[in-house]
Each structure stands twice: as structure tokens, then as C-alpha cells.
Design an enzyme around this catalytic site. Structure first.
Site, PDB file in Angstrom:
ATOM      1  N   HIS B 326     -34.630   5.913  39.223  1.00  0.00           N
ATOM      2  CA  HIS B 326     -35.270   6.590  38.092  1.00  0.00           C
ATOM      3  C   HIS B 326     -35.776   7.980  38.440  1.00  0.00           C
ATOM      4  O   HIS B 326     -35.795   8.856  37.580  1.00  0.00           O
ATOM      5  CB  HIS B 326     -36.427   5.745  37.555  1.00  0.00           C
ATOM      6  CG  HIS B 326     -35.949   4.612  36.710  1.00  0.00           C
ATOM      7  ND1 HIS B 326     -35.562   3.419  37.253  1.00  0.00           N
ATOM      8  CD2 HIS B 326     -35.774   4.492  35.374  1.00  0.00           C
ATOM      9  CE1 HIS B 326     -35.178   2.609  36.274  1.00  0.00           C
ATOM     10  NE2 HIS B 326     -35.287   3.238  35.126  1.00  0.00           N
ATOM     11  N   GLY B 327     -36.219   8.177  39.649  1.00  0.00           N
ATOM     12  CA  GLY B 327     -36.711   9.506  39.971  1.00  0.00           C
ATOM     13  C   GLY B 327     -37.178   9.600  41.402  1.00  0.00           C
ATOM     14  O   GLY B 327     -37.451   8.589  42.055  1.00  0.00           O
TER      15      GLY B 327
END
Lengths: 314, 478
Positions: B326-327
Site C-alpha cells: 500500500h505504501g
């Protein structure tokens, strides 16, 4: 496929019809003069952008109301003034902030530029078809978006049964700013200002056209119009004064101009390079109160009176 | 180009009409149009990064052909790893380089050592995590002989960059999407209307639910020190609805748009907040990503075939990697770790497949036990979302400590009645349609025509009124 496209067209038409019916009903509710009534003791109203919004604390000035709003160009001010005068026949004197940054090409930001998403939804209901046409020519998609936001705002007022459309956060009011300029900030602002000086060669004509409309509207309604230039820090004086005064002389010479640009203030009376903080606004508001009470505004020598005050207190 | 923008409202009908006007012609024309439209759609964000998308497409297309045409095992293996390494390498540099550098520097500074590695000043290309995973799944499937390598570059490019799924999924599989792209599509009225209904509900979720919740969630998360514990709890709940409305709304618009072109995309959300445990939640939330990790990571790692600790290890690995996907922030890793922790009881006691069907199927209300399970699962999810939303770990811990402070019992400073009314309406509709593929699939179908149209008009008018802001989708940043 054909049936699908036809049905989509029907549905879209129906949706537009529903939307505009809702919009019409909401406009009827919002545009009622009872939503734009101001107290009967108010004699003076000031309109303008953030400079005047931060400068005049109307709780310190007798019979005075501040309806200035952040980033507002004369275009929006015109429609606001029009509605206020229509609903408040007793108002006979208004001030409009008349300052250099309204006379540049950047003033378009105050009409269809970057300030538009914040301004147009609030004023949508007041703007006539010519005004909307002008905006649609310049930023059609933004107008459409603002229309949606405007309907939502109106619906919220309706649900909240909030009757005063003019009150703060809707169409303006005094803005209290805390915090003073520090020397370090001033140094960096001077550097920045040198880079971004207002050119003074070009300006947004539409903005000035609407100022003329305000002037004509006041004449038509027998309202005395004054221009006022709020103070700005000494280190940030505009360099388009020649253009500014040439437009004033050419188009607005008969309108009295209250120039407070050099009003004696210290750097700590400012919140940034253009806006007064609450300390500065107290000083300016007390002065404004005495100016209005003195009755000198009725004479032709009021600017001399102001200049004398500035000279004495500088 | 955002789905909730006026540009998209013009773009979609124009492409739709052009696409179906090519119906009688060869399929290459329709696919060619989809490809041009998809590249245009992507270029509206930043045309400079289009070359990266084209490069990634070319790489996987060529690798797929090479893998299939190689008789030599080593050559197959080379092209397989070449594609994997280049794809993941690009992702690592563009998405994770700065994270690795800063984490490494922090680690060394703990030992009193200083580093001089500078970080990169680069923009993360939109959708890179999604289209990279598309390509990876294709190359892996070709290598494992699950599918034949695609020989038509246009068809393959449409599979990678089909505009509805390009920037935020669902993460498609070649086995599912490529055969559809290669088959002639015919306009079906019912399917197109279904697509529009799904788009409509997607918009409602995004512009009415998510964007409204975002206003208050952002206010509380960004000004944490000004609010009491109760407001913090409320902020976390509002964020839970924001991210659900935002991402599932996006997925609905994507699926509905694809359906307008006669293409079925993978189902991505299935009423996750009605789940009775975390295992069920993860079968219903971002399904295309969960199944991607299951097929290409969990099963190759051995899946559930080993003992308890083997399963525990594999579960932690996929959740942490999923969080990291996701990040590039420790908050996402902790979010993944927490979800792994919450799912552990189901993994250890093998109850992770206890709740396959939707809750209270055929009933109007859940039982008391089911209700408690739903609320407790939702609470755990909300807790984990705090890490997902927070700027950094410190901010997340501060936020949580505020919730567990005495001020939790104060009346919240923020109490948006209008949002509660909207949420109640939203939950009721979703609850009543929870056994449908998407919310408006069957809802209102049996009503008289005029009532149904009035309902759709009401939803559409709501969407219009709330659409002026054009807020970005959260998952665009991934």
C-alpha cells in the site's frame, strides 16, 4: 443500443429538470429579503476583500457593518451590494475597498480564477444571467461545479433553518487575525515582493467594469458611495499607483476616496504583508469611528483631515 | 482524470458511443479504441509517465513470448526472472527507494553512524502498483503454463491498461480478462443498465459518503490535539466509512464502466463491514488483491498445507507484504501486521472458513451473536485503520492514546448529524442488498417503474449536489 441512448437522454433530462426545480425552490427561499436584512441602526457598510475584512472591526465602529469577504473581486461585490440595497432601503452610505491589487491582471483570480470555488457557490443565487455568462465563458466547468456546491449550501441552510444569509462565513464579515509579523518574515517577504511586484501594465477590465456598475447602482439608489484604501505595511507599498490613480481619475473621480494606505501602524500591527491583525484593526477601527462621528466625511476636506492625523501620529 | 470529474463525465459517453459504433467491424478496432482511450485517460494525469506504462507492457509482453517460445529451461527461467526483477525493481525504485534510504539512515544513526545517501525527488506514477501486478500475474501464469502467451500486442496492452482498472484496480488476471478482450463483444441492454446502476451507487459511495466523512475525519486526524477521545473515536469510525466509500465506490465505478463496454471485471468488495471475523473481512475487502497474494505468494510459500506455525508464518508474511504494497511507510506495515494478528485465532484454530456465506442470509436481522461479531470485527478493523490513516507511527500511537484517555467519555466536539443520517441510509440500503453482487443490482427492481426512477433520481441528485469538490481517490496514491 439506440433504446439505451434514448433512455439515457430521457433520464438526464429528467435529472436536470429535478435539479433545476430543486434549485428554483431553494433560490426562492434564499433570495427572500428577510435573509438579507441588516439591523436598522446600521448607517455604513464596507464591502471588499480580505484587506478590508481584516481592517474594520465593526464591533468597535458605531452604526457600521463589515461585509467584506476573502478574495472577493468587484464582480461578486456588485451582486452583494445590489441585494443588500434592494432589501435594506435605509442604507444610504457604503464603502468599497479600492486598492491597488484590484488593478492588476491577477484580479481575475478574484472572479473566475483560484478564488472562484470559494466565492461563487455563496453568490450563485444572486448572480444574473450576464454575470453567469461571463463566468461560463471563462471557466465553464468551474461554474458547473460551483452550481452543485451552491445547491448543497442552500439545502444546508434550509435544513438548518438558518435565515441570515448575510451573516459571517456566508457573505463576509470582520476577520480577526492573530499573530504579528516578525523581522525574519519581513525580510523574506521583501525578497518575495521584489520578485512578484504587481506589473501595473495590464489589468482585468471586467473587475473594473463591475466597480463601475456598483457606482451606477449606488447613484440609482441614492446611496453615497465612498472608496476606501486600507492600510498596508510600509515595506510593501504597491508600485502601480500611477495606473491606479489614472483609472480613478478617468472613471471614478466623483467618488470620494478615503485613503488610509499610510495610516500610522507598526509592523507588529500586521499579520502578513497585506492583512492587519487584531491589534492593527483596533487602531484603524477606532480611527474610523472617530472619522464617521466627526462628520468630516460630508465635507470635501476629509482627506486633509486624515492626512493631518497621519502626519501627527507618524 | 478522476472518475468524479466533469472530464470523465464527457470522456465516458464519447468513448462509449464510438466503441459501440465500431460493433460491426473487426474486434481490433474496438480494442484499438480502448487502448487509445486508456492511454489518453492515463496521460490526463501525467503524460510523461505514459512511457513507463508502455515500457512495462512491452517488457511483460515480450517476456511472455520468450518464455513460451523457449525450449530451454534456463532460458525460460531467465526471461521469467528478468521480467520479475525489472518490474519489481521499477516499483522498488519509484515507490520504495526513499523509504529504504530513510529507514537505513535512521538505523545507522541509532549506532552513531551517518550516511550521505540522498533521497530521490520523484513523483510516484499513478497506478504503478496495480499495472505492475497485472503484468506480474501474466508472466507467472505463462511461466506456469496456466495460459498461453498473448501474441497480439494491442490485446495484451488493453489487458494491462484498460482505463477503468488502470489506476486503482481491481487487479485483474490474464486468465479472466484476456479471453474477454479477445472475444467479440455485443451490446446488451440489461448489462449496460446494470453497469449504470453500479456506477451510480459507486458515485454515491464516493461523493456522498466518502467525501463527507473525509471532511470530518481529516479535521480530527489533522488537528488531533484540539479534540477529545470521543471525537478521536468518531474520527476513526468516519475514516473507516471514508475509505470503504472511497475505494469500493471507485471499484463500483470501474466495474460498472467496464460493463458498459461488455467487459466483466473481478469483484473487489463484498460488504466487508458485515463480516463476523477478520478472515471473512479479508475475503470481502479488496478481493482482487487478497486473492492475488493468495495465489502468487501464499500458495507458493506452502499455503495452509503445513503445521500451525507454518500457517502462522505464511499469514504474517502476506499481510506484512500486503501492508507494504500500500505504501512506503511503517504505518502500512504495522497495519498489515495488526491484521495478521487479528486473523491469528482463525488461522490457529482453523476457523477461518467458518463464515463463507453472507451474515443472516434470508433474514432481516442478524442474531445477537452475529451482531456482536459484526461490531467487534468492525471495531478491530477501525483500530487498524488508524495506522493506515496516520502520517507516521508516532501520530498513530498518539491518536490511540487519546482514544483510551478519560476524555473518551466527553461529548464529542464534532457531531455531524447530517453525516449520521447519510450513513444510516447507506448502511440500511447496503444491509438490505448484502446478498447481491452490487448494491443496486436487485434493490428496487420489483418496485413500480416510477418509484424506481424516482429513487435513482434522488440518488443522482444527491451525487450531483455533493460532486463539486472532485476529491481524489485514496487508492490513487498506491
Amino acid at each position: 443500443m439506440k433504446k439505451f441512448v434514448i433512455n439515457i437522454c430521457w433520464y438526464s433530462a429528467l435529472l436536470i429538470l429535478v435539479f433545476y426545480t430543486v434549485s428554483y425552490v431553494l433560490d426562492k427561499y434564499i433570495n427572500d429579503c428577510k435573509n438579507f436584512k441588516i439591523d436598522s441602526n446600521i448607517e455604513y457598510i464596507v464591502f471588499g476583500h480580505s484587506q478590508s475584512a481584516c481592517a474594520y472591526n465593526d464591533s468597535l465602529i458605531s452604526n457600521f457593518k463589515n461585509y467584506s469577504s476573502n478574495g472577493e473581486g468587484y464582480f461578486y461585490t456588485y451582486f452583494k451590494v445590489k441585494k443588500v440595497l434592494e432589501c435594506n432601503r435605509d442604507v444610504k452610505k457604503i464603502f468599497v475597498e479600492f486598492t491597488n491589487n484590484q488593478f492588476s491582471q491577477f484580479a481575475e483570480n478574484r472572479i473566475w480564477g483560484k478564488y472562484m470555488p470559494g466565492l461563487l457557490p455563496k453568490y450563485f443565487t444572486l448572480i444574473d444571467q450576464y454575470g453567469l455568462f461571463l463566468l461560463c465563458k471563462k471557466a465553464p466547468f468551474e461554474v458547473l461545479k460551483a452550481l452543485y456546491v451552491s445547491e448543497r449550501l442552500k439545502l444546508n441552510y434550509l435544513i438548518a433553518n438558518d435565515s441570515n444569509y448575510l451573516s459571517y462565513n456566508k457573505m463576509g464579515g470582520y476577520i480577526l487575525r492573530v499573530g504579528s509579523l516578525k523581522q525574519k518574515q519581513i525580510d523574506s517577504l521583501i525578497l518575495l515582493n521584489n520578485k512578484k511586484k504587481i506589473a501595473g501594465l495590464d489589468y482585468t477590465t471586467e473587475n473594473i467594469d463591475y466597480l463601475e456598475k456598483i457606482s451606477n447602482l449606488c447613484k440609482l439608489n441614492g446611496v453615497k458611495l465612498y472608496f476606501v484604501r486600507s492600510p498596508i505595511p510600509l515595506f510593501n507599498q504597491y508600485n502601480n499607483d500611477s495606473l491606479f490613480f489614472s483609472i480613478y481619475k478617468k472613471k471614478f473621480q466623483e467618488i470620494p476616496f478615503v485613503d488610509l494606505k499610510k495610516f500610522p501602524l507598526k509592523n507588529y500591527d500586521f499579520n502578513d504583508n497585506v492583512h492587519l491583525n487584531y491589534l492593527g484593526s483596533i487602531k484603524v477601527s477606532i480611527f474610523m469611528d472617530s472619522l464617521l462621528k466627526s462628520g468630516v466625511l460630508k465635507t470635501d476636506t476629509f482627506q486633509k483631515w486624515i492626512d493631518n492625523y497621519i502626519l501627527k501620529n507618524s | 482524470m478522476l472518475f468524479n470529474s466533469i472530464n470523465f463525465a464527457i470522456f465516458l459517453p464519447v468513448i462509449f458511443v464510438l466503441y459501440w459504433s465500431l460493433n460491426g467491424k473487426k474486434i481490433i478496432y474496438q480494442n484499438g479504441l480502448l487502448l487509445i482511450a486508456s492511454y489518453f485517460f492515463y496521460s490526463c494525469w501525467n503524460y510523461k509517465f505514459l512511457f513507463l506504462l508502455v515500457f512495462s507492457t512491452l517488457l511483460d509482453f515480450y517476456s511472455g513470448l520468450k518464455i513460451e517460445n523457449s525450449n530451454n529451461k534456463n532460458s525460460r527461467l531467465f526471461w521469467f526472472w528478468f521480467s520479475i526483477v525489472v518490474n519489481l525493481g521499477l516499483l522498488a525504485v519509484l515507490k520504495y527507494y526513499n523509504f529504504f534510504v530513510s529507514s537505513f539512515s535512521e538505523l545507522l544513526s541509532n549506532f552513531g553512524l551517518k550516511t550521505n545517501i540522498s533521497s530521490l525527488n520523484i513523483i510516484l506514477p499513478v497506478g504503478i502498483s496495480f499495472y505492475t501486478f497485472h503484468g506480474l500475474s501474466y508472466v507467472i501464469d505463462v511461466y506456469k503454463n496456466k495460459i498461453k502467451a498473448e501474441k497480439n500486442f494491442i490485446d495484451y496492452s488493453v489487458f494491462v491498461s484498460f482505463f477503468p482498472l488502470l489506476v486503482a484496480g481491481p487487479i485483474e488476471r490474464a486468465t479472466h480478462l484476456l479471453p474477454q478482450i479477445k472475444t467479440k463483444r455485443h451490446f446488451e441492454y440489461a448489462n449496460a443498465v446494470d453497469g449504470l446502476r453500479q456506477i451510480l451507487w459507486g458515485f454515491f459511495k464516493k461523493v456522498v459518503i466518502a467525501d463527507n466523512c473525509a471532511e470530518y475525519a481529516n479535521l480530527i486526524f489533522n488537528n488531533s490535539e484540539d479534540y477529545s477521545g470521543s471525537s478521536h473515536a468518531l474520527g476513526a469510525v468516519l475514516f473507516a466509512f471514508q475509505i470503504y466509500g472511497d475505494f469500493s465506490g471507485y471499484s463500483d465505478i470501474a466495474l460498472g464502466s467496464a460493463r458498459l463496454f461488455g467487459i466483466e471485471l473481478l469483484h473487489n468488495f463484498n460488504y466487508p463491514y458485515f463480516s463476523r471475523d477478520i478472515a471473512e473481512f479479508w475475503r470481502r475487502w479488496h478481493i482482487s488483491l487478497s486473492s492475488w497474494f493468495k495465489d502468487y505468494l501464499y500458495i507458493p510459500l506452502g499455503g495452509s498445507s503445513g503445521g500451525v506455525w507454518f500457517r502462522v508464518r505464511n499469514t504474517f508474511i502476506i499481510f506484512i507484504i500486503s501492508g507494504f504494497w500500500h505504501g512506503s511507510n511503517w504505518t502500512f506495515i504495522v497495519w498489515g501486521f495488526l491484521n495478521a494478528l487479528f486473523i491469528m485465532p482463525s488461522i490457529i484454530f482453523k476457523t477461518n472458513r467458518d463464515h463463507i456465506d453472507i451474515v443472516a442470509k434470508g433474514k432481516s436481522f442478524p442474531s445477537f451473536k452475529e451482531f456482536i461479531s459484526i461490531v467487534s470485527t468492525f471495531t478491530l478493523t477501525v483500530f487498524a485503520w488508524i495506522f493506515f490513516r496516520a502520517e507516521n507511527l508516532g501520530a498513530a500511537l498518539d491518536y490511540i492514546s487519546k482514544i483510551f484517555s478519560k476524555s473518551f467519555w466527553n461529548i464529542p466536539e464534532v457531531f455531524p448529524y447530517n453525516i449520521f443520517v447519510l450513513l444510516l441510509f447507506f448502511i440500511l440500503i447496503e444491509w438490505n442488498t448484502r446478498d447481491s453482487k452490487f448494491t443496486l443490482q436487485h434493490f428496487g427492481i420489483s418496485w413500480p417503474r416510477y418509484s424506481r426512477i424516482t429513487f435513482y433520481l434522488l440518488i443522482s441528485a444527491c451525487c450531483l449536489m455533493y460532486s463539486g469538490k472532485e476529491e481524489k481517490f485514496i487508492y490513487f496514491q498506491f
